[in-house]
Design an enzyme around this catalytic site. Structure first.
Site, PDB file in Angstrom:
ATOM      1  N   VAL A 100       0.864  -1.172   0.000  1.00 56.95           N
ATOM      2  CA  VAL A 100       0.000   0.000   0.000  1.00 56.95           C
ATOM      3  C   VAL A 100       0.901   1.223   0.000  1.00 56.95           C
ATOM      4  O   VAL A 100       1.900   1.269   0.724  1.00 56.95           O
ATOM      5  CB  VAL A 100      -0.923   0.027   1.239  1.00 56.95           C
ATOM      6  CG1 VAL A 100      -1.758   1.298   1.266  1.00 56.95           C
ATOM      7  CG2 VAL A 100      -1.817  -1.207   1.272  1.00 56.95           C
ATOM      8  N   CYS A 101       0.560   2.205  -0.839  1.00 60.37           N
ATOM      9  CA  CYS A 101       1.285   3.465  -0.874  1.00 60.37           C
ATOM     10  C   CYS A 101       2.778   3.218  -1.144  1.00 60.37           C
ATOM     11  O   CYS A 101       3.128   2.393  -1.991  1.00 60.37           O
ATOM     12  CB  CYS A 101       1.036   4.221   0.434  1.00 60.37           C
ATOM     13  SG  CYS A 101       1.405   5.977   0.412  1.00 60.37           S
ATOM     14  N   THR A 102       3.661   3.901  -0.422  1.00 59.21           N
ATOM     15  CA  THR A 102       5.098   3.788  -0.685  1.00 59.21           C
ATOM     16  C   THR A 102       5.704   2.479  -0.202  1.00 59.21           C
ATOM     17  O   THR A 102       6.906   2.262  -0.365  1.00 59.21           O
ATOM     18  CB  THR A 102       5.854   4.973  -0.064  1.00 59.21           C
ATOM     19  OG1 THR A 102       5.491   5.106   1.322  1.00 59.21           O
ATOM     20  CG2 THR A 102       5.523   6.262  -0.803  1.00 59.21           C
ATOM     21  N   THR A 120       1.956   3.261  -6.702  1.00 56.33           N
ATOM     22  CA  THR A 120       2.262   3.722  -5.349  1.00 56.33           C
ATOM     23  C   THR A 120       1.674   5.118  -5.201  1.00 56.33           C
ATOM     24  O   THR A 120       0.908   5.570  -6.069  1.00 56.33           O
ATOM     25  CB  THR A 120       3.786   3.708  -5.092  1.00 56.33           C
ATOM     26  OG1 THR A 120       4.044   4.031  -3.716  1.00 56.33           O
ATOM     27  CG2 THR A 120       4.535   4.682  -5.988  1.00 56.33           C
ATOM     28  N   GLY A 150      -2.367   2.448  -4.529  1.00 48.41           N
ATOM     29  CA  GLY A 150      -1.949   3.837  -4.508  1.00 48.41           C
ATOM     30  C   GLY A 150      -1.850   4.359  -3.087  1.00 48.41           C
ATOM     31  O   GLY A 150      -1.730   3.598  -2.127  1.00 48.41           O
TER      32      GLY A 150
END
Length: 229
Positions: A100-102, A120, A150
């Site tokens: 998830v995300c970075t 990301t 993202g």
């Protein structure tokens, strides 16, 4: 059959990156969810919420789904071979490898994104190419057994997508309804394309410190890779 989930819980994790999919995974039938770190104990998130690691690396069972959330603490993980080795070892036997995300950058640093479509947070998507990934916009991007989400709130969409892939859409929809996930944001500035120029500039400035630190780390990693090549 019980499905074992493991979410990496590390200092500086963005708590919603972790807790959003955690809530959904824990709502799935026959789910076993681990918060995994080098040792058990309290973890202070990026926004100072205290979380509790439940499973140490050394005692972690083989996971069916390994998930790496993002957050400012990701920067330190990119050069932490203990963490990267754990992620590689779990990924080798996992049914799904996810972020998830970075958190996607950690998968990249572990060598798990080469030639794969991945996403990301919008402010870090350009780093994916440095890991050999094919940067792809989207709330959730799947490439084989790799699922990447993202930024931050995309973890909710991601969690539901994983439940549907593991079980079926019906169970995912039941969880969605039980959580009343029917987003109607009060403002339409959730992506760079929607936000005004002023909001985008201010947000880039707000995130600039972590990004500069990440750029320096990436420069070191690329230099090491060039020497190794």
């Amino acid at each position: 059959m019980t499905i074992r989930f493991g979410l990496l819980a590390f200092p500086g994790v963005q708590q919603l990156d972790l807790t959003a999919p955690y809530e959904i995974f824990a709502s799935m039938e026959d789910a076993e969810v681990h918060l995994v770190w080098k040792d058990k104990g309290p973890i202070i998130s990026a926004t100072k919420l205290v979380l509790q690691a439940t499973t140490a690396f050394a005692e972690c069972p083989q996971l069916d789904v390994v998930c790496v959330p993002g957050g400012s603490g990701v920067n330190a993980l990119l050069e932490d071979e203990v963490v990267l080795s754990f992620v590689r070892a779990q990924a080798a036997g996992a049914r799904f490898v996810t972020s998830v995300c970075t958190g996607a950058l950690v998968l990249g640093a572990a060598g798990l994104l080469e030639g794969k479509r991945a996403t990301t947070h919008w402010n870090a998507r350009d780093f994916l190419a440095d890991f050999g990934a094919i940067a792809t916009p989207g709330r959730v991007v799947r490439d084989g057994n790799l699922f990447t989400a993202g930024g931050v709130t995309a973890g909710i969409d991601f969690g539901l997508t994983i439940v549907a892939a593991l079980r079926d859409q019906r169970q995912a929809e039941e969880i969605q309804l039980s959580l009343e996930y029917a987003p109607e944001p009060p403002f339409h500035s959730g992506t760079p394309d929607e936000a005004s120029a002023e909001v985008l500039a201010a947000t880039r400035q707000r995130l600039s410190g972590s990004r500069r630190a990440r750029e320096a780390i990436m420069a070191r990693l690329l230099a090491v890779n060039r020497r190794a090549g």
